[in-house]
Design an enzyme around this catalytic site. Structure first.
Site, PDB file in Angstrom:
ATOM      1  N   LYS A   1      -6.335   6.438  11.353  1.00 26.86           N
ATOM      2  CA  LYS A   1      -7.586   6.429  11.835  1.00 26.86           C
ATOM      3  C   LYS A   1      -7.722   6.403  13.445  1.00 26.86           C
ATOM      4  O   LYS A   1      -7.816   5.036  13.996  1.00 26.86           O
ATOM      5  CB  LYS A   1      -8.565   5.304  11.286  1.00 26.86           C
TER       6      LYS A   1
ATOM      7  N   ASP B   1      -5.903  -0.054  -1.465  1.00 23.04           N
ATOM      8  CA  ASP B   1      -6.618  -1.048  -2.330  1.00 23.04           C
ATOM      9  C   ASP B   1      -7.873  -1.565  -1.615  1.00 23.04           C
ATOM     10  O   ASP B   1      -8.181  -1.351  -0.575  1.00 23.04           O
ATOM     11  CB  ASP B   1      -5.756  -2.209  -2.755  1.00 23.04           C
TER      12      ASP B   1
ATOM     13  N   GLU C   1       4.261   3.858   6.060  1.00 18.03           N
ATOM     14  CA  GLU C   1       3.098   2.747   5.960  1.00 18.03           C
ATOM     15  C   GLU C   1       2.076   3.551   5.250  1.00 18.03           C
ATOM     16  O   GLU C   1       2.178   4.745   5.164  1.00 18.03           O
ATOM     17  CB  GLU C   1       2.662   2.620   7.249  1.00 18.03           C
ATOM     18  N   ASP C   2       1.266   2.941   4.573  1.00 15.96           N
ATOM     19  CA  ASP C   2      -0.319   3.558   3.897  1.00 15.96           C
ATOM     20  C   ASP C   2      -1.151   4.094   5.340  1.00 15.96           C
ATOM     21  O   ASP C   2      -1.497   5.184   4.852  1.00 15.96           O
ATOM     22  CB  ASP C   2      -0.677   2.660   2.910  1.00 15.96           C
TER      23      ASP C   2
ATOM     24  N   ARG D   1      -5.518   0.804  -6.729  1.00 17.71           N
ATOM     25  CA  ARG D   1      -4.295   1.465  -5.910  1.00 17.71           C
ATOM     26  C   ARG D   1      -3.858   2.713  -6.910  1.00 17.71           C
ATOM     27  O   ARG D   1      -2.942   3.404  -6.338  1.00 17.71           O
ATOM     28  CB  ARG D   1      -3.203   0.451  -5.934  1.00 17.71           C
TER      29      ARG D   1
ATOM     30  N   GLY E   1       0.923  -1.394   0.050  1.00 18.25           N
ATOM     31  CA  GLY E   1       0.045  -0.049   0.163  1.00 18.25           C
ATOM     32  C   GLY E   1       0.766   1.260  -0.161  1.00 18.25           C
ATOM     33  O   GLY E   1       0.153   2.149  -0.351  1.00 18.25           O
TER      34      GLY E   1
ATOM     35  N   PHE F   1     -13.843   3.161   5.443  1.00 24.58           N
ATOM     36  CA  PHE F   1     -12.781   2.442   4.315  1.00 24.58           C
ATOM     37  C   PHE F   1     -12.564   3.361   3.216  1.00 24.58           C
ATOM     38  O   PHE F   1     -13.431   4.071   2.493  1.00 24.58           O
ATOM     39  CB  PHE F   1     -13.553   1.123   3.763  1.00 24.58           C
TER      40      PHE F   1
ATOM     41  N   ASP G   1      -4.564   1.817  11.087  1.00 22.02           N
ATOM     42  CA  ASP G   1      -6.095   1.571  11.367  1.00 22.02           C
ATOM     43  C   ASP G   1      -6.332   1.052  12.899  1.00 22.02           C
ATOM     44  O   ASP G   1      -6.266   1.772  13.713  1.00 22.02           O
ATOM     45  CB  ASP G   1      -6.882   0.471  10.468  1.00 22.02           C
TER      46      ASP G   1
HETATM   47  P1  IMP Z   1      -4.041  -2.318  11.115  1.00 21.77           P
HETATM   48  O1  IMP Z   1      -3.172  -3.467  11.549  1.00 21.77           O
HETATM   49  O2  IMP Z   1      -5.697  -2.568  11.481  1.00 21.77           O
HETATM   50  O3  IMP Z   1      -3.692  -0.783  11.688  1.00 21.77           O
HETATM   51  O4  IMP Z   1      -4.098  -2.247   9.653  1.00 21.77           O
HETATM   52  C1  IMP Z   1      -3.565  -1.766   8.684  1.00 21.77           C
HETATM   53  C2  IMP Z   1      -3.626  -2.396   7.421  1.00 21.77           C
HETATM   54  O5  IMP Z   1      -4.950  -2.510   6.938  1.00 21.77           O
HETATM   55  C3  IMP Z   1      -3.150  -1.360   6.072  1.00 21.77           C
HETATM   56  O6  IMP Z   1      -1.907  -1.586   6.085  1.00 21.77           O
HETATM   57  C4  IMP Z   1      -4.144  -1.772   5.345  1.00 21.77           C
HETATM   58  O7  IMP Z   1      -3.514  -2.573   4.408  1.00 21.77           O
HETATM   59  C5  IMP Z   1      -5.340  -2.097   5.881  1.00 21.77           C
HETATM   60  N1  IMP Z   1      -6.626  -0.987   5.816  1.00 21.77           N
HETATM   61  C6  IMP Z   1      -6.980  -0.500   6.941  1.00 21.77           C
HETATM   62  N2  IMP Z   1      -7.821   0.342   6.696  1.00 21.77           N
HETATM   63  C7  IMP Z   1      -7.812   0.512   5.442  1.00 21.77           C
HETATM   64  C8  IMP Z   1      -8.642   1.345   4.476  1.00 21.77           C
HETATM   65  O8  IMP Z   1      -9.332   2.112   4.705  1.00 21.77           O
HETATM   66  N3  IMP Z   1      -8.564   0.996   3.023  1.00 21.77           N
HETATM   67  C9  IMP Z   1      -7.596  -0.004   2.414  1.00 21.77           C
HETATM   68  N4  IMP Z   1      -6.947  -0.661   3.414  1.00 21.77           N
HETATM   69  C10 IMP Z   1      -7.109  -0.594   4.714  1.00 21.77           C
END
Ligand code: IMP
Length: 181
Positions: free
Chosen positions: A136, A164, A104-105, A170, A49, A157, A108
């Protein structure tokens, strides 16, 4: 910018435009440039991402002595939210004693970020900074706070600019949010 994007039967509407993204990337890059002064940082672009964000950010930071690695974490499948990092792929540099900057992208729940930090800390870098395009905060399950975030957004989302849905979209230059209407 497309008025609406449809992918896998879901509708997305414009959220962050290219010029706004560019402004925030420049802001974060300026902060990084200042904080990394005199250092030879190792940027770790987290695939998939973050590739577009990282390409824009690293060029904007403009430190010629930096190195760049592309890394990818894989988690144990079949685990719940407390899954563990199985493997880091693509780390070709020994990071001991280095100033590492993770790119990182999106953060969450923060679980991926926490796992990455734990793994990288065990490799004894001199410092680790965590940069994310999007954060977020309301989704956090860990209290993890990135050192730099281009945007803080509500827990919806989003897609585009590297992010993606099921591996698609992407390529979009702007960021779109899911249309809940
Ligand atoms: P975390 O471990 O819950 O912080 O999730 C991180 C990963 O979840 C990111 O690197 C993304 O690949 C995916 N992700 C979380 N939210 C989104 C979103 O809104 N759109 C796309 N991918 C997301």
């Amino acid at each position: 910018m497309e008025a609406k994007v449809k992918v896998n039967g879901l509708s997305f509407v414009p959220y962050l435009k290219r010029d706004e993204i560019e402004r925030q990337v420049k802001r974060v890059a300026a902060e990084l440039r200042q904080d990394l002064e005199g250092k030879e940082p190792l940027f770790l672009c987290v695939l998939n991402g973050a590739f577009i964000f990282a390409a824009d950010l690293i060029r904007e930071v403009g430190i010629n002595e930096c190195k760049i690695n592309f890394v990818r974490y894989s988690s144990y499948s079949g685990t719940s939210s407390t899954g563990k990092v199985k493997e880091i792929m693509g780390l070709t540099e020994d990071i001991e004693g280095k100033d590492v900057v993770i790119i990182e992208d999106i953060v969450d729940t923060g679980l991926t970020a926490e796992m990455m930090m734990e793994d990288l800390r065990s490799r004894k870098p001199r410092s680790i900074k965590f940069v994310t395009l999007l954060h977020k905060p309301e989704s956090s399950k860990t209290g993890f706070k990135p050192d730099y975030a281009a945007f803080e957004i509500p827990p919806k989302f989003i897609i585009g600019y590297g992010l993606d849905l099921d591996g698609k979209v992407r390529n979009l230059s702007d960021i779109y949010v899911i249309d809940e209407d």
